[in-house]
Design an enzyme around this catalytic site. Structure first.
Site, PDB file in Angstrom:
ATOM      1  CG  ASP A   1      -1.701   1.228   1.412  1.00 53.20           C
ATOM      2  OD1 ASP A   1      -2.294   1.683   0.428  1.00 53.20           O
ATOM      3  OD2 ASP A   1      -1.726   1.769   2.533  1.00 53.20           O
TER       4      ASP A   1
ATOM      5  N   GLY B   1      -4.930   2.814  -3.019  1.00 52.30           N
ATOM      6  CA  GLY B   1      -6.187   3.530  -3.176  1.00 52.30           C
ATOM      7  C   GLY B   1      -5.964   5.023  -3.271  1.00 52.30           C
TER       8      GLY B   1
ATOM      9  CG  ASP C   1      -1.833   7.425   0.391  1.00 46.89           C
ATOM     10  OD1 ASP C   1      -1.684   8.653   0.366  1.00 46.89           O
ATOM     11  OD2 ASP C   1      -2.021   6.730  -0.631  1.00 46.89           O
TER      12      ASP C   1
ATOM     13  CG  ASP D   1      -2.283   2.077   6.546  1.00 43.50           C
ATOM     14  OD1 ASP D   1      -2.699   3.088   7.135  1.00 43.50           O
ATOM     15  OD2 ASP D   1      -2.355   1.940   5.310  1.00 43.50           O
TER      16      ASP D   1
ATOM     17  CD  GLU E   1      -3.872   7.694   4.294  1.00 39.52           C
ATOM     18  OE1 GLU E   1      -4.390   7.587   3.169  1.00 39.52           O
ATOM     19  OE2 GLU E   1      -3.449   6.719   4.958  1.00 39.52           O
TER      20      GLU E   1
ATOM     21  CE  LYS F   1      -5.025  -0.663  -1.912  1.00 42.76           C
ATOM     22  NZ  LYS F   1      -4.431  -0.210  -0.643  1.00 42.76           N
TER      23      LYS F   1
END
Length: 408
Positions: free
Chosen positions: A196, A285, A198, A352, A205, A329
């Protein structure tokens, strides 16, 4: 009849000890059934389980070893192993084996005791202990030091799920990380790391920072937090947040590229993975403009994220392409693995948020990194104390391998 004897040597370590002792064993045509050695602070502990052809041979062998150990200033102990004991040891070789990895800024006796007690309570045995980090810091709270100890344990676990839960509780109580994984052919043969972005690769983020620029920071942060906790569908939350960015100038967007720092240890982890020949991917994302920036900076192989729609120099607030959510994902991770001809067992996925759980769940090793409580409890592994470079310990890389420029 052949005799089975466990010989234990201990004393100050010195050059040539093994050669001197095994030379004597060789003279008596000894078969070595098992061997183990450790050196702690220049003190040697060496054990050999041997089979001696006959009783007369052992008497002469024992006398020769006693004389040599006297010369070398070593202590030696001999223990005869009965046939029943040997059969029990042979049967135990088929037991399941696990790796318990303890990670922290420093490691205390209290922490080792708690982990050992959990292992013992589940009827398992600690077979081997190794320090993977360099010399541990004497400072109790050194801010950037890494400490790692690896236990190899064996036995038939009463309940892996219960052990994981107990290790997670211990880790939270003691402010350490504890990873528990089954030893298998895949553990040291991972081939793909998927991240991931962010709050995993970077310290923040991107969408929250864009919202601050647009003057809607509090609104977006609240929606982001709810989405990461799994309280709001990610696609719905993403659409709501992007809409609030409408009218943000394009030049302000690109100011973020050098404003959000990498997470501690990210560069070391990824450079080491590249050196080892691993493939890497960002499945985010967040937004492609930032992910591609990281791809260029770090040498990431694959990048999948969301396009931030910009027309005539301003953010439109619209979502025109398929949103990369949790299900997407996992789908993308499977596609990359298939393209690279990699088993999902050879994949490590790191994230996370709740939208990372699908990819963490299908990967051979799913790691919740500095994650929300729901994600820590749901993922196979959780790392919260060390930086991303601490993940190297989980695939068996030792600090000394990096310091000498070789990976064993």
């Amino acid at each position: 009849m052949n005799e089975t004897v466990l010989i234990h040597f201990s004393g100050q370590d010195a050059h040539g000890l093994n050669a001197a002792l095994t030379a004597i064993l060789a003279e008596y045509d000894v078969c070595v059934l098992d061997v183990g050695q450790a050196v702690v602070h220049k003190t040697l502990a060496l054990g050999l389980l041997i089979e001696v052809p006959d009783g007369n041979s052992f008497f002469l062998l024992k006398e020769a070893l006693l004389a040599k150990c006297s010369d070398l200033e070593l202590q030696v102990r001999f223990t005869f192993i009965a046939r029943a004991g040997l059969d029990e040891w042979i049967a135990a070789q088929g037991s399941d084996r696990y790796i318990v990895t303890i990670l922290g800024r420093s490691i205390s006796a209290k922490q080792l005791s708690r982990v050992s007690a959990i292992v013992a309570a589940h009827g398992m045995n600690v077979d081997h202990i190794e320090r993977l980090s360099e010399r541990m810091s004497f400072a109790a709270h050194a801010p950037n030091s890494n400490a790692c100890v690896e236990f190899m344990v064996s036995g038939d676990a009463i309940s892996e799920a219960e052990m994981r839960a107990e290790f997670l509780a211990a880790a939270q109580d003691l402010r350490i990380d504890i990873a528990f994984q089954r030893e298998s052919i895949f553990r040291r043969n991972r081939r793909l790391f998927a991240f991931d972005m962010d709050s995993t690769l970077i310290q923040g983020e991107v969408i929250d920072e864009l919202a601050k620029m647009a003057g809607v920071g509090d609104q977006v942060v609240e929606i982001t937090a709810a989405a990461m906790r799994g309280e709001i569908d990610f696609k719905e939350s993403f659409t709501q947040r992007v809409a609030l960015l409408r009218g943000l100038p394009e030049d302000r967007v690109y100011e973020l590229l050098d404003a959000i720092p990498l997470v501690e240890g990210a560069e070391l982890l990824i450079s080491t993975l590249k050196m080892l020949g691993y493939k890497t991917a960002i499945l985010s994302g967040g937004f492609t403009f930032f992910a591609r920036h990281l791809q260029s900076r770090l040498g990431i192989d694959y990048v999948y994220a969301n396009e931030l729609d910009i027309v005539d120099g301003v953010v439109t607030g619209l979502v025109r392409t398929e949103i990369v959510d949790g299900a997407k994902k996992a789908e993308l991770l499977g596609q990359i693995a298939e393209q690279e001809n990699i088993s999902l067992e050879q994949v490590v996925a790191i994230g996370d948020g709740a939208n990372d759980l699908p990819m963490l769940g299908i990967a051979g090793m799913g790691i919740a990194f500095r994650a929300k409580p729901l994600v820590r409890q749901s993922a196979g592994h959780a790392v919260s104390i060390l930086g991303l470079d601490g993940l190297l310990y989980l695939i068996g890389v030792r600090d000394r391998d990096l310091l000498t420029g070789r990976i064993l």
